[in-house]
Scaffold this motif. Sequence first.
Motif, PDB file in Angstrom:
ATOM      1  N   ARG A  82       9.715 -40.693 -46.439  1.00 16.57           N
ATOM      2  CA  ARG A  82       8.243 -40.743 -46.339  1.00 16.57           C
ATOM      3  C   ARG A  82       7.917 -39.543 -45.611  1.00 16.57           C
ATOM      4  NH1 ARG A  82       5.200 -45.332 -47.389  1.00 16.57           N
ATOM      5  NH2 ARG A  82       3.995 -45.014 -45.526  1.00 16.57           N
ATOM      6  N   ARG A  83       6.812 -39.003 -45.809  1.00 18.12           N
ATOM      7  CA  ARG A  83       6.267 -37.738 -44.955  1.00 18.12           C
ATOM      8  C   ARG A  83       4.765 -37.989 -44.928  1.00 18.12           C
ATOM      9  NH1 ARG A  83      10.893 -36.824 -44.287  1.00 18.12           N
ATOM     10  NH2 ARG A  83      12.030 -34.902 -44.231  1.00 18.12           N
ATOM     11  N   THR A  84       4.649 -38.617 -43.787  1.00 15.80           N
ATOM     12  CA  THR A  84       3.049 -39.141 -43.607  1.00 15.80           C
ATOM     13  C   THR A  84       2.629 -38.429 -42.176  1.00 15.80           C
ATOM     14  OG1 THR A  84       3.873 -41.078 -42.322  1.00 15.80           O
ATOM     15  CG2 THR A  84       3.389 -41.284 -44.673  1.00 15.80           C
ATOM     16  N   GLY A  85       1.335 -38.600 -41.970  1.00 15.05           N
ATOM     17  CA  GLY A  85       0.832 -38.111 -40.645  1.00 15.05           C
ATOM     18  C   GLY A  85       0.666 -36.593 -40.508  1.00 15.05           C
ATOM     19  N   GLU A  86       0.674 -36.023 -39.401  1.00 18.90           N
ATOM     20  CA  GLU A  86       0.282 -34.821 -39.383  1.00 18.90           C
ATOM     21  C   GLU A  86       1.853 -33.760 -39.658  1.00 18.90           C
ATOM     22  OE1 GLU A  86      -2.105 -33.320 -35.868  1.00 18.90           O
ATOM     23  OE2 GLU A  86      -3.295 -35.257 -36.014  1.00 18.90           O
ATOM     24  N   TRP A  87       2.275 -33.891 -40.466  1.00 15.96           N
ATOM     25  CA  TRP A  87       3.666 -33.186 -40.801  1.00 15.96           C
ATOM     26  C   TRP A  87       3.199 -31.629 -41.332  1.00 15.96           C
ATOM     27  CZ3 TRP A  87       5.741 -32.303 -45.974  1.00 15.96           C
ATOM     28  CH2 TRP A  87       5.116 -33.028 -46.874  1.00 15.96           C
ATOM     29  N   ASP A 105       2.367 -38.027 -48.110  1.00 15.12           N
ATOM     30  CA  ASP A 105       1.024 -38.135 -47.762  1.00 15.12           C
ATOM     31  C   ASP A 105       0.448 -36.651 -47.250  1.00 15.12           C
ATOM     32  OD1 ASP A 105      -1.434 -38.916 -46.938  1.00 15.12           O
ATOM     33  OD2 ASP A 105      -0.588 -40.815 -45.952  1.00 15.12           O
ATOM     34  N   ASP A 108      -3.586 -36.213 -44.238  1.00 13.42           N
ATOM     35  CA  ASP A 108      -3.506 -35.710 -42.589  1.00 13.42           C
ATOM     36  C   ASP A 108      -2.648 -34.762 -42.234  1.00 13.42           C
ATOM     37  OD1 ASP A 108      -5.727 -37.166 -41.638  1.00 13.42           O
ATOM     38  OD2 ASP A 108      -4.496 -39.077 -41.412  1.00 13.42           O
ATOM     39  N   ALA A 109      -1.931 -34.198 -43.127  1.00 17.56           N
ATOM     40  CA  ALA A 109      -0.955 -32.941 -43.280  1.00 17.56           C
ATOM     41  C   ALA A 109      -1.422 -31.483 -42.642  1.00 17.56           C
ATOM     42  CB  ALA A 109      -0.196 -32.827 -44.412  1.00 17.56           C
ATOM     43  N   ARG A 164      -7.204 -32.558 -40.684  1.00 14.97           N
ATOM     44  CA  ARG A 164      -7.115 -31.572 -39.947  1.00 14.97           C
ATOM     45  C   ARG A 164      -5.807 -30.460 -40.386  1.00 14.97           C
ATOM     46  NH1 ARG A 164      -4.895 -35.874 -34.959  1.00 14.97           N
ATOM     47  NH2 ARG A 164      -6.813 -36.554 -34.403  1.00 14.97           N
TER      48      ARG A 164
END
Length: 206
Positions: A82-87, A105, A108-109, A164
Amino acid sequence: MSGDLDPTELRISDLDRERAVAALMTAMEQGRITPTEFSDRCDVAWAARTRAELLVVLSDLPGGPPPELAPLVLDVPFGQVRRTGEWLVPEIVRITGLGQRTTLDFTDAVIRRPEVLIEITAAMSATRVLLPFDAQVDTDGLELIAGSVRHRTVRATLPRERPRGLRRLLRGARDTESAPSIRFVLRGRAALCSVTLTRPRTGRRR
């Protein structure tokens, strides 16, 4: 873009060259290369046209090239990634794990390039891609044998501003509207593979 084009032969931008020179500057300040080597490598970096030409001057440095220049390879056979959030999203994401379940995801990346390439070669895998509001998608180069590509929409509240990552795409962008939409290109060849592309269906904020 040709589906048979080697990713290392993709054309690079001035921003890529600037990042490479910044990495070389750090290496010189740390004493890893001499000022003469720094100058010679900078000449190569500024003259580079493709990713392969640029990576030559960075390949022997600790840590390798900057993350955005190096492909992200996700290879966890029969596992979950999983790659989520601000990556931080590189230009190329490769999904290679046999039987792998992958969630990418991008809502928000941190995306600093106008195009993201997702290569899928993992057999018996399931890949879910969550796209930003204004994303463009190209699946023409994706060949699935006994597989499927599904498009879904989910209810989402329209944000007051862009994610972002999109605000960070272009240096000097003063507002969210100045950032362009991101193009996601999916390509590769895999058997018994499913790909689900999920887009938000906007609604008014109450």
